[in-house]
Design an enzyme around this catalytic site. Structure first.
Site, PDB file in Angstrom:
ATOM      1  N   ARG A 178      31.731  72.309  53.847  1.00  0.00           N
ATOM      2  CA  ARG A 178      31.726  73.503  54.691  1.00  0.00           C
ATOM      3  C   ARG A 178      31.358  73.140  56.124  1.00  0.00           C
ATOM      4  O   ARG A 178      30.452  72.322  56.349  1.00  0.00           O
ATOM      5  CB  ARG A 178      30.737  74.547  54.142  1.00  0.00           C
ATOM      6  CG  ARG A 178      31.150  75.042  52.784  1.00  0.00           C
ATOM      7  CD  ARG A 178      30.343  76.217  52.290  1.00  0.00           C
ATOM      8  NE  ARG A 178      30.561  76.384  50.854  1.00  0.00           N
ATOM      9  CZ  ARG A 178      31.653  76.930  50.312  1.00  0.00           C
ATOM     10  NH1 ARG A 178      32.607  77.381  51.101  1.00  0.00           N
ATOM     11  NH2 ARG A 178      31.787  77.011  48.999  1.00  0.00           N
TER      12      ARG A 178
ATOM     13  N   ASN B 288      42.878  69.274  65.033  1.00  0.00           N
ATOM     14  CA  ASN B 288      42.861  69.156  66.486  1.00  0.00           C
ATOM     15  C   ASN B 288      42.956  67.677  66.856  1.00  0.00           C
ATOM     16  O   ASN B 288      42.323  66.829  66.208  1.00  0.00           O
ATOM     17  CB  ASN B 288      41.565  69.756  67.044  1.00  0.00           C
ATOM     18  CG  ASN B 288      41.486  71.258  66.831  1.00  0.00           C
ATOM     19  OD1 ASN B 288      42.492  71.951  66.927  1.00  0.00           O
ATOM     20  ND2 ASN B 288      40.297  71.762  66.534  1.00  0.00           N
TER      21      ASN B 288
ATOM     22  N   VAL C 118      35.086  65.926  67.007  1.00  0.00           N
ATOM     23  CA  VAL C 118      34.644  64.845  66.120  1.00  0.00           C
ATOM     24  C   VAL C 118      35.841  63.922  65.902  1.00  0.00           C
ATOM     25  O   VAL C 118      36.891  64.359  65.404  1.00  0.00           O
ATOM     26  CB  VAL C 118      34.125  65.387  64.768  1.00  0.00           C
ATOM     27  CG1 VAL C 118      33.745  64.226  63.846  1.00  0.00           C
ATOM     28  CG2 VAL C 118      32.914  66.295  64.985  1.00  0.00           C
TER      29      VAL C 118
ATOM     30  N   HIS D 139      40.302  65.115  60.451  1.00  0.00           N
ATOM     31  CA  HIS D 139      39.864  66.191  59.550  1.00  0.00           C
ATOM     32  C   HIS D 139      40.794  67.379  59.680  1.00  0.00           C
ATOM     33  O   HIS D 139      41.373  67.618  60.746  1.00  0.00           O
ATOM     34  CB  HIS D 139      38.423  66.598  59.847  1.00  0.00           C
ATOM     35  CG  HIS D 139      38.170  66.993  61.269  1.00  0.00           C
ATOM     36  ND1 HIS D 139      37.995  66.073  62.266  1.00  0.00           N
ATOM     37  CD2 HIS D 139      38.081  68.210  61.858  1.00  0.00           C
ATOM     38  CE1 HIS D 139      37.801  66.704  63.423  1.00  0.00           C
ATOM     39  NE2 HIS D 139      37.860  68.005  63.198  1.00  0.00           N
TER      40      HIS D 139
ATOM     41  N   HIS E 164      40.956  71.497  59.195  1.00  0.00           N
ATOM     42  CA  HIS E 164      40.207  72.739  59.054  1.00  0.00           C
ATOM     43  C   HIS E 164      40.959  73.639  58.072  1.00  0.00           C
ATOM     44  O   HIS E 164      42.176  73.840  58.224  1.00  0.00           O
ATOM     45  CB  HIS E 164      40.120  73.484  60.382  1.00  0.00           C
ATOM     46  CG  HIS E 164      39.398  72.741  61.470  1.00  0.00           C
ATOM     47  ND1 HIS E 164      38.092  73.010  61.805  1.00  0.00           N
ATOM     48  CD2 HIS E 164      39.798  71.752  62.304  1.00  0.00           C
ATOM     49  CE1 HIS E 164      37.719  72.230  62.806  1.00  0.00           C
ATOM     50  NE2 HIS E 164      38.742  71.456  63.139  1.00  0.00           N
TER      51      HIS E 164
HETATM   52  P1  AMP Z   1      37.018  69.536  65.888  1.00  0.00           P
HETATM   53  O1  AMP Z   1      36.395  70.252  67.055  1.00  0.00           O
HETATM   54  O2  AMP Z   1      38.419  69.973  65.566  1.00  0.00           O
HETATM   55  O3  AMP Z   1      36.899  68.033  66.063  1.00  0.00           O
HETATM   56  O4  AMP Z   1      36.193  69.951  64.610  1.00  0.00           O
HETATM   57  C1  AMP Z   1      34.962  69.395  64.315  1.00  0.00           C
HETATM   58  C2  AMP Z   1      34.236  70.364  63.426  1.00  0.00           C
HETATM   59  O5  AMP Z   1      33.192  69.680  62.793  1.00  0.00           O
HETATM   60  C3  AMP Z   1      33.625  71.556  64.153  1.00  0.00           C
HETATM   61  O6  AMP Z   1      34.173  72.755  63.618  1.00  0.00           O
HETATM   62  C4  AMP Z   1      32.118  71.405  63.879  1.00  0.00           C
HETATM   63  O7  AMP Z   1      31.484  72.646  63.689  1.00  0.00           O
HETATM   64  C5  AMP Z   1      32.126  70.568  62.608  1.00  0.00           C
HETATM   65  N1  AMP Z   1      30.942  69.754  62.368  1.00  0.00           N
HETATM   66  C6  AMP Z   1      30.335  68.903  63.233  1.00  0.00           C
HETATM   67  N2  AMP Z   1      29.307  68.293  62.635  1.00  0.00           N
HETATM   68  C7  AMP Z   1      29.263  68.745  61.357  1.00  0.00           C
HETATM   69  C8  AMP Z   1      28.435  68.485  60.237  1.00  0.00           C
HETATM   70  N3  AMP Z   1      27.416  67.616  60.297  1.00  0.00           N
HETATM   71  N4  AMP Z   1      28.689  69.135  59.080  1.00  0.00           N
HETATM   72  C9  AMP Z   1      29.698  70.029  59.003  1.00  0.00           C
HETATM   73  N5  AMP Z   1      30.529  70.304  60.023  1.00  0.00           N
HETATM   74  C10 AMP Z   1      30.315  69.676  61.188  1.00  0.00           C
END
Ligand code: AMP
Length: 116
Positions: A30, A88, A97, A101, A103
């Site tokens: 999540r 993204n 990040v 990944h 979403h």
């Molecule tokens: P993006 O901005 O597309 O790279 O998505 C990165 C996502 O990772 C964001 O929606 C953050 O809220 C989520 N995120 C960052 N750190 C964590 C974590 N430790 N556990 C769960 N989600 C995370």
């Protein structure tokens, strides 16, 4: 595994996460800052900075990740109401990040853009 990559650490059990599924190729957990009622991230356990780094050799892995996105949606009970899967890439894509990944967003009617 990339050093200092938080998603690598989650995939390898070195950082806690609210994990909903894991196998040898992907991990689903999540999102810590959900953008919808249901917001799960599906990551490849193997590190890629983004989709840009994946090659034809990774096709099976990417297909598996997509199947797991659909499985998560089904397990969370949003497959019939509808959901969105997105990744993204890079600065203008809004990537924060740098580990590939996907979403999985749903549980409510979604706005046109994530985070807008
Ligand atoms: P993006 O901005 O597309 O790279 O998505 C990165 C996502 O990772 C964001 O929606 C953050 O809220 C989520 N995120 C960052 N750190 C964590 C974590 N430790 N556990 C769960 N989600 C995370």
């Amino acid at each position: 595994m990339a050093e200092e990559c938080i998603f690598c650490k989650i995939a390898h059990g070195e950082m806690p996460a609210d994990t909903v599924y894991q196998d040898e190729r992907v991990t689903a957990f999540r999102d810590i800052s959900p953008q919808a009622k249901l917001h799960v991230l599906v990551i490849t356990n193997k590190h890629f900075d983004s989709l840009n780094e994946a090659s034809a050799d990774d096709s099976d892995l990417l297909a598996h990740a997509m199947k797991i996105c659909a499985m998560v949606a089904r397990d969370e009970g949003i497959d019939q109401s509808g959901y969105r899967v997105l990744t993204n890439v890079g600065e203008q894509g809004g990537q924060s990040v740098h580990h590939l990944h996907f979403h999985v967003l749903g549980g409510e009617t979604l706005t046109t853009r994530l985070g807008s």
